[in-house]
Design an enzyme around this catalytic site. Structure first.
Site, PDB file in Angstrom:
ATOM      1  N   SER A  90      49.716  18.150  31.329  1.00  0.00           N
ATOM      2  CA  SER A  90      49.965  18.533  32.730  1.00  0.00           C
ATOM      3  C   SER A  90      48.801  18.106  33.635  1.00  0.00           C
ATOM      4  O   SER A  90      49.011  17.795  34.807  1.00  0.00           O
ATOM      5  CB  SER A  90      50.216  20.039  32.839  1.00  0.00           C
ATOM      6  OG  SER A  90      49.154  20.769  32.281  1.00  0.00           O
TER       7      SER A  90
ATOM      8  N   ALA B 265      56.699  20.142  29.442  1.00  0.00           N
ATOM      9  CA  ALA B 265      57.668  19.792  30.493  1.00  0.00           C
ATOM     10  C   ALA B 265      57.012  18.840  31.470  1.00  0.00           C
ATOM     11  O   ALA B 265      55.787  18.839  31.618  1.00  0.00           O
ATOM     12  CB  ALA B 265      58.104  21.060  31.232  1.00  0.00           C
TER      13      ALA B 265
ATOM     14  N   ALA C 191      57.926  27.482  39.772  1.00  0.00           N
ATOM     15  CA  ALA C 191      59.065  26.807  39.119  1.00  0.00           C
ATOM     16  C   ALA C 191      58.871  25.306  39.125  1.00  0.00           C
ATOM     17  O   ALA C 191      59.773  24.551  39.463  1.00  0.00           O
ATOM     18  CB  ALA C 191      60.364  27.209  39.806  1.00  0.00           C
TER      19      ALA C 191
ATOM     20  N   LYS D 296      45.018  27.656  21.832  1.00  0.00           N
ATOM     21  CA  LYS D 296      45.729  26.742  22.742  1.00  0.00           C
ATOM     22  C   LYS D 296      44.755  26.125  23.741  1.00  0.00           C
ATOM     23  O   LYS D 296      44.888  24.957  24.119  1.00  0.00           O
ATOM     24  CB  LYS D 296      46.850  27.505  23.482  1.00  0.00           C
ATOM     25  CG  LYS D 296      47.579  26.682  24.565  1.00  0.00           C
ATOM     26  CD  LYS D 296      48.477  25.585  24.005  1.00  0.00           C
ATOM     27  CE  LYS D 296      48.897  24.524  25.006  1.00  0.00           C
ATOM     28  NZ  LYS D 296      49.893  24.883  25.953  1.00  0.00           N
TER      29      LYS D 296
ATOM     30  N   MET E  77      57.114  23.649  33.920  1.00  0.00           N
ATOM     31  CA  MET E  77      57.332  24.671  32.890  1.00  0.00           C
ATOM     32  C   MET E  77      58.243  25.795  33.379  1.00  0.00           C
ATOM     33  O   MET E  77      59.082  26.297  32.633  1.00  0.00           O
ATOM     34  CB  MET E  77      55.995  25.263  32.434  1.00  0.00           C
ATOM     35  CG  MET E  77      55.164  24.312  31.630  1.00  0.00           C
ATOM     36  SD  MET E  77      55.964  23.796  30.104  1.00  0.00           S
ATOM     37  CE  MET E  77      55.767  25.257  29.122  1.00  0.00           C
ATOM     38  N   GLY E  78      58.055  26.203  34.639  1.00  0.00           N
ATOM     39  CA  GLY E  78      58.929  27.241  35.190  1.00  0.00           C
ATOM     40  C   GLY E  78      60.377  26.772  35.149  1.00  0.00           C
ATOM     41  O   GLY E  78      61.294  27.548  34.847  1.00  0.00           O
TER      42      GLY E  78
HETATM   43  P1  NAD Z   1      53.538  22.255  37.900  1.00  0.00           P
HETATM   44  O1  NAD Z   1      52.435  21.580  38.603  1.00  0.00           O
HETATM   45  O2  NAD Z   1      54.691  21.423  37.472  1.00  0.00           O
HETATM   46  O3  NAD Z   1      54.066  23.426  38.816  1.00  0.00           O
HETATM   47  C1  NAD Z   1      53.180  24.376  39.316  1.00  0.00           C
HETATM   48  C2  NAD Z   1      53.388  24.498  40.821  1.00  0.00           C
HETATM   49  O4  NAD Z   1      52.954  23.317  41.491  1.00  0.00           O
HETATM   50  C3  NAD Z   1      54.818  24.693  41.227  1.00  0.00           C
HETATM   51  O5  NAD Z   1      54.812  25.637  42.255  1.00  0.00           O
HETATM   52  C4  NAD Z   1      55.234  23.329  41.722  1.00  0.00           C
HETATM   53  O6  NAD Z   1      56.280  23.360  42.648  1.00  0.00           O
HETATM   54  C5  NAD Z   1      53.980  22.849  42.370  1.00  0.00           C
HETATM   55  N1  NAD Z   1      53.959  21.387  42.427  1.00  0.00           N
HETATM   56  C6  NAD Z   1      54.162  20.541  41.386  1.00  0.00           C
HETATM   57  N2  NAD Z   1      54.064  19.259  41.814  1.00  0.00           N
HETATM   58  C7  NAD Z   1      53.813  19.314  43.130  1.00  0.00           C
HETATM   59  C8  NAD Z   1      53.600  18.327  44.130  1.00  0.00           C
HETATM   60  N3  NAD Z   1      53.636  17.011  43.827  1.00  0.00           N
HETATM   61  N4  NAD Z   1      53.341  18.729  45.384  1.00  0.00           N
HETATM   62  C9  NAD Z   1      53.288  20.035  45.699  1.00  0.00           C
HETATM   63  N5  NAD Z   1      53.477  21.029  44.783  1.00  0.00           N
HETATM   64  C10 NAD Z   1      53.729  20.669  43.538  1.00  0.00           C
HETATM   65  O7  NAD Z   1      52.895  23.055  36.672  1.00  0.00           O
HETATM   66  P2  NAD Z   1      53.338  23.154  35.148  1.00  0.00           P
HETATM   67  O8  NAD Z   1      53.047  21.881  34.447  1.00  0.00           O
HETATM   68  O9  NAD Z   1      54.677  23.738  35.059  1.00  0.00           O
HETATM   69  O10 NAD Z   1      52.261  24.193  34.613  1.00  0.00           O
HETATM   70  C11 NAD Z   1      52.343  25.599  34.827  1.00  0.00           C
HETATM   71  C12 NAD Z   1      51.382  26.260  33.851  1.00  0.00           C
HETATM   72  O11 NAD Z   1      51.828  26.000  32.508  1.00  0.00           O
HETATM   73  C13 NAD Z   1      49.955  25.690  33.922  1.00  0.00           C
HETATM   74  O12 NAD Z   1      49.011  26.681  33.624  1.00  0.00           O
HETATM   75  C14 NAD Z   1      49.959  24.627  32.827  1.00  0.00           C
HETATM   76  O13 NAD Z   1      48.669  24.331  32.349  1.00  0.00           O
HETATM   77  C15 NAD Z   1      50.819  25.346  31.778  1.00  0.00           C
HETATM   78  N6  NAD Z   1      51.468  24.474  30.797  1.00  0.00           N
HETATM   79  C16 NAD Z   1      52.028  23.293  31.179  1.00  0.00           C
HETATM   80  C17 NAD Z   1      52.654  22.522  30.217  1.00  0.00           C
HETATM   81  C18 NAD Z   1      53.355  21.247  30.572  1.00  0.00           C
HETATM   82  O14 NAD Z   1      53.774  20.523  29.662  1.00  0.00           O
HETATM   83  N7  NAD Z   1      53.574  20.934  31.846  1.00  0.00           N
HETATM   84  C19 NAD Z   1      52.717  22.961  28.878  1.00  0.00           C
HETATM   85  C20 NAD Z   1      52.148  24.188  28.556  1.00  0.00           C
HETATM   86  C21 NAD Z   1      51.530  24.948  29.534  1.00  0.00           C
HETATM   87  C1  AOT Z   2      50.687  20.683  25.467  1.00  0.00           C
HETATM   88  N1  AOT Z   2      50.462  20.461  26.806  1.00  0.00           N
HETATM   89  O1  AOT Z   2      49.663  22.471  27.431  1.00  0.00           O
HETATM   90  C2  AOT Z   2      51.566  21.652  25.052  1.00  0.00           C
HETATM   91  O2  AOT Z   2      50.352  19.710  29.284  1.00  0.00           O
HETATM   92  O3  AOT Z   2      49.053  21.375  29.832  1.00  0.00           O
HETATM   93  C3  AOT Z   2      49.782  20.773  29.043  1.00  0.00           C
HETATM   94  C4  AOT Z   2      49.963  21.331  27.675  1.00  0.00           C
HETATM   95  C5  AOT Z   2      51.769  21.834  23.709  1.00  0.00           C
HETATM   96  C6  AOT Z   2      51.124  21.039  22.806  1.00  0.00           C
HETATM   97  C7  AOT Z   2      50.270  20.049  23.251  1.00  0.00           C
HETATM   98  C8  AOT Z   2      50.059  19.876  24.572  1.00  0.00           C
END
Ligand code: NAD
Ligand code: AOT
Length: 312
Positions: free
Chosen positions: A260, A131, A8, A187, A11-12
């Site tokens: 991310s 996110a 969470a 993607k 993205m969660g």
């Molecule tokens: P995130 O790093 O925000 O969260 C993932 C986990 O890491 C969570 O359990 C979170 O609590 C933990 N975490 C985050 N920051 C932390 C810190 N400073 N210290 C300790 N733990 C920490 O990950 P996300 O960006 O939500 O990505 C999840 C999946 O979705 C990945 O595969 C990512 O590539 C994908 N994704 C992300 C985005 C985006 O915009 N963030 C977009 C599309 C897909």
């Molecule tokens: C993204 N970003 O997937 C999403 O931040 O890991 C990421 C990611 C949609 C379109 C372009 C970039």
């Protein structure tokens, strides 16, 4: 429908908030104590398209999971390196009916999920939502997005279509894809360019897109992904995929997003998912005897930067 968001972070939290706003029974599960405690204490705070909101969603640490109530749907949103441990930890929440949806970036997560979940309950896909995690208990969400998903098990097309409509009822704009491996590779081309390049250059997607070499680099990297994908039965339309990647430069849509990987490496000095994106293409390239010099170098440069910044 009891929904668990397993992982969470940024993205969660987005999916959790949107499904919760859509009137669903959502629980967040995460492994970061500061984040979980902040949500327990103050609710999950989000800047949601410019508006500051607080959402009270039940949340627990992975270590607090017990088997009292099984989930109908578990949406996986860990980072790739955390996926295996999360699947082990959510086991008590899984019944024979529990569906698992994986929307992580990267290639090949089904190999990990299949160790824990029967094929007929696995749904995989990808998302164009974005996110940002500002700090414990706080996220920033802007822009629009979409989800594409498909069943991994045979004969589960209707379940996949129902799952897509269910997510769309909460505004997640989800569609059934009948060629999800194509969508995942498409993607992965976005991440295989934007995530590593914005992290190495320390810019957002619009700023990278404004550089003179951007187009040539994108074309070369997408061609490496496409050559490897072809050996896996996925025939990418390179021109269309390059256009798709370059649409991310638009500052009026998602161009201002810092991928991310940037958030992990540059902002928080955390290890990255590079080995599941460009690194996966390099490994597969070696397996199929295909040269992937750009993916090899981008993977190594991100690992250099992880070392330089003391990422962990
Ligand atoms: P995130 O790093 O925000 O969260 C993932 C986990 O890491 C969570 O359990 C979170 O609590 C933990 N975490 C985050 N920051 C932390 C810190 N400073 N210290 C300790 N733990 C920490 O990950 P996300 O960006 O939500 O990505 C999840 C999946 O979705 C990945 O595969 C990512 O590539 C994908 N994704 C992300 C985005 C985006 O915009 N963030 C977009 C599309 C897909
Ligand atoms: C993204 N970003 O997937 C999403 O931040 O890991 C990421 C990611 C949609 C379109 C372009 C970039």
């Amino acid at each position: 429908m009891k929904i668990i968001i397993a992982g969470a972070g940024a993205m969660g939290s987005r999916f959790g908030i949107m499904l919760h706003k859509g009137g669903n029974d959502v629980t967040l599960v995460d492994g970061w104590p500061d984040h979980v405690n902040a949500i327990k204490k103050n609710g999950l705070k989000a800047n949601f398209n410019g508006e500051n909101i607080t959402v009270n969603i039940p949340v627990m640490l992975q270590s607090e999971i017990n088997s009292s109530e099984k989930a109908d749907l578990i949406i996986l949103f860990t980072k790739a390196m955390q996926l295996d441990k999360m699947l082990q930890d959510v086991k008590p929440l899984i019944s024979k009916q529990t569906k698992i949806l994986c929307l992580l970036n990267g290639i090949g997560h089904e190999d990990t999920i299949e160790k824990y979940i029967p094929m007929e309950n696995i749904f995989i896909g990808n998302t164009m939502w974005t996110a940002g995690l500002i700090g414990p208990g706080q996220v920033k969400l802007f822009g629009n997005g979409s989800v594409e998903l498909q069943n991994l098990g045979q004969g589960q097309e209707n379940s996949a279509k129902k799952l897509a409509s269910f997510l769309s009822e909460s505004g997640l704009n989800a569609k059934y894809s009948d060629n999800i491996h194509y969508s995942i590779y498409r993607k992965a081309c976005v991440n295989g360019t934007m995530n590593c390049l914005c992290s190495i250059l320390e810019v957002n997607m619009t700023n990278f897109g404004a550089t003179k070499p951007a187009h040539d680099i994108v074309v070369t990297v997408v061609n490496e992904f496409a050559t490897v994908a072809k050996h896996e039965g996925v025939d990418l339309d390179v021109k269309e995929v390059v256009e798709h990647v370059e649409s991310c430069f638009n500052p009026d849509t998602i161009g201002k997003h810092f991928p991310s990987m940037y958030q992990d490496l540059i902002t928080n000095h955390r290890l990255t998912e590079i080995d599941y994106i460009n690194g996966a293409i390099s490994r597969k390239g070696k397996k199929y005897n295909i040269a992937t010099p750009y993916c090899d170098l981008l993977t190594q440069l991100i690992h250099c930067k992880e070392d330089i910044l003391g990422a962990n």
